[in-house]
Design an enzyme around this catalytic site. Structure first.
Site, PDB file in Angstrom:
ATOM      1  N   SER A 180     -34.853  -6.126 -24.310  1.00 46.20           N
ATOM      2  CA  SER A 180     -35.329  -6.878 -25.472  1.00 46.20           C
ATOM      3  C   SER A 180     -34.149  -7.426 -26.269  1.00 46.20           C
ATOM      4  O   SER A 180     -33.400  -8.255 -25.759  1.00 46.20           O
ATOM      5  CB  SER A 180     -36.262  -5.988 -26.312  1.00 46.20           C
ATOM      6  OG  SER A 180     -36.950  -6.743 -27.280  1.00 46.20           O
ATOM      7  N   GLU A 296     -46.258  -8.733 -21.901  1.00 45.55           N
ATOM      8  CA  GLU A 296     -45.281  -8.376 -22.929  1.00 45.55           C
ATOM      9  C   GLU A 296     -45.867  -8.405 -24.340  1.00 45.55           C
ATOM     10  O   GLU A 296     -45.674  -7.480 -25.142  1.00 45.55           O
ATOM     11  CB  GLU A 296     -44.097  -9.358 -22.878  1.00 45.55           C
ATOM     12  CG  GLU A 296     -43.273  -9.327 -21.616  1.00 45.55           C
ATOM     13  CD  GLU A 296     -42.092  -8.390 -21.717  1.00 45.55           C
ATOM     14  OE1 GLU A 296     -41.946  -7.705 -22.740  1.00 45.55           O
ATOM     15  OE2 GLU A 296     -41.303  -8.358 -20.754  1.00 45.55           O
ATOM     16  N   HIS A 351     -44.588  -4.974 -23.346  1.00 46.59           N
ATOM     17  CA  HIS A 351     -43.169  -4.915 -23.707  1.00 46.59           C
ATOM     18  C   HIS A 351     -42.737  -3.458 -23.861  1.00 46.59           C
ATOM     19  O   HIS A 351     -43.447  -2.652 -24.455  1.00 46.59           O
ATOM     20  CB  HIS A 351     -42.997  -5.652 -25.038  1.00 46.59           C
ATOM     21  CG  HIS A 351     -41.593  -5.930 -25.445  1.00 46.59           C
ATOM     22  ND1 HIS A 351     -40.756  -6.742 -24.712  1.00 46.59           N
ATOM     23  CD2 HIS A 351     -40.873  -5.523 -26.530  1.00 46.59           C
ATOM     24  CE1 HIS A 351     -39.586  -6.831 -25.332  1.00 46.59           C
ATOM     25  NE2 HIS A 351     -39.628  -6.100 -26.425  1.00 46.59           N
TER      26      HIS A 351
END
Length: 424
Positions: A180, A296, A351
């Site tokens: 990320s 995600e 995610h």
């Protein structure tokens, strides 16, 4: 040989129990507020108690669960090392840069413990802190040029290059993995001429390549909004006051971008160490593994259907574009997509879902809603397969799709997206 002191623990693997040595936290640099990092002298470890940068609660607690509480302090440029305890020739190194939207997180959290990856993959694993929020990414001409958190990361990589041999690592075989915000950082640092000299390979897990970056004018406007909300001297204000003003800056960023996902402070393109445009060359000999999870954006409030619809424009297309640049600059690119949908989880392939497969342990992830009702034995079974791929990539720059046959992960070679069906 690893000659550094540390705490040895036994890690269960499919080969039996493997002892690993945990060393740290160690200081890799110091930094005054809003000033660049100053490296510690090479050749000796500087133990510290360990702290994370002052920060608000994570906005992903509903997905990942609550993190273990750590002391918060501006003196936070620390890292930890996990390495097999058995003597051996220098092992490949994997350095991990955590996520958290440039606002929260720490490499010292138990989520990012590298014991399983180290024991199973025979790797030296390094987890890194860097400055966050306004302390790491504020830009204002009267205060800071911005991107201090990226300069921290570069300082950590230089520390690894100069010191990791004492911990059993091979400084010529360094893989940097980021997730990320850590992956976004790594994508931008690959533009800097020093970065290819500090790593051999890179793994970018779920980078949002675009919205989480700002240009000079946008960053200056966000910085002005922050200082107006602070209403005092940014060099002497308490850390709590900085966090309060950060909330006002976040509201300004939402107004500017129309997105509640975009962080209020993030890397600035065109400010050191990020050139305004990617270089045409410089990545010769670098291996890149880049990928994402299929759903995600359920982490940020989208339905699973909407998250799948957003997959292409938000992840697949920008990653393909980034891969095309990296390939043209000399890198060799492999892509992946994780399609795992844990039973009982409302988030699907969300995610951060790869993190418990790679790092941490059952205790660290026991309260993670994204894992649903899946028994830890099943998480660990799939995790051993994926950790094997990450370790193989750190060692050779290649993955083995056949090793993941029957598991919900797909692979692609070159700057294209992975196939639609796992392992096809």
């Amino acid at each position: 040989m690893n000659s550094a002191p540390g705490h040895v623990v036994d890690v269960p693997t499919d080969r039996g129990s493997v002892p690993v040595r945990r060393t740290g936290p160690l200081r890799y640099a110091t930094a005054a507020r809003f000033r660049p990092p100053v490296p510690v002298p090479a050749g000796a470890d500087v133990p510290v108690a360990g702290a994370m940068c002052p920060q608000p609660p994570s906005r992903l607690e509903a997905v990942m669960g609550p993190s273990r509480s750590l002391p918060q302090d501006e003196d936070c440029l620390h890292l930890s090392i996990t390495a097999p305890a058995a003597p051996a020739a220098h092992r490949p190194v994997l350095v991990f840069l955590h996520g958290g939207g440039f606002s929260s997180g720490s490499g010292l959290l138990d989520w990012y413990d590298g014991a399983r990856l180290s024991a199973e993959g025979d790797l030296v694993v390094v987890s890194v802190n860097y400055r966050l929020g306004p302390l790491g990414f504020l830009r204002h001409p009267d205060v800071t040029p911005g991107n201090l958190g990226l300069l921290d990361q570069l300082a950590a990589l230089r520390w690894v290059a100069e010191n990791i041999a004492r911990h059993g690592g091979d400084p010529a075989q360094v893989t940097v993995a980021g997730q990320s915000a850590g992956a976004i950082s790594l994508a931008l640092l690959l533009r800097h001429p020093d970065t290819p000299r500090l790593l051999r390979r890179a793994i970018l897990q779920s980078p949002v390549l675009g919205p989480a970056q700002t240009d000079l004018a946008e960053a200056d406007a966000d910085g002005a909004a922050f200082l107006a909300a602070l209403g005092g001297d940014p060099f002497t204000a308490p850390a709590d006051a900085l966090l309060t003003a950060r909330a006002a800056a976040a509201a300004h960023a939402v107004e500017r971008t129309g997105s509640r996902v975009t962080p209020p402070f993030s890397p600035v393109v065109g400010a050191d160490p990020v050139p305004a445009t990617p270089p045409a060359t410089g990545l010769d000999g670098i291996d890149l593994l880049i990928g994402w999870t299929r759903e995600e954006l359920t982490a940020f409030g989208l339905t699973r259907a909407d998250a799948r619809a957003a997959e292409g424009p938000t992840f697949a297309a920008p990653i393909a574009e980034f891969g095309a640049w990296a390939t043209s600059a000399g890198a060799r690119v492999t892509t992946y997509r994780l399609d795992w949908e844990p039973a009982g989880s409302p988030f699907g392939a969300v995610h951060c879902l790869e993190l418990p497969l790679l790092l941490g342990d059952e205790a660290a992830w026991r309260d993670a809603p994204m894992l649903g009702d899946v028994p830890w034995s099943d998480v660990d079974e799939f995790g051993r397969v994926l950790r094997g791929e990450w370790a193989a990539f750190a060692r050779t720059g290649e993955v083995d799709p056949a090793a993941t046959e029957g598991h919900p992960v797909s692979w692609g070679l070159g700057p294209q997206t992975p196939p639609d069906s796992p392992n096809s």
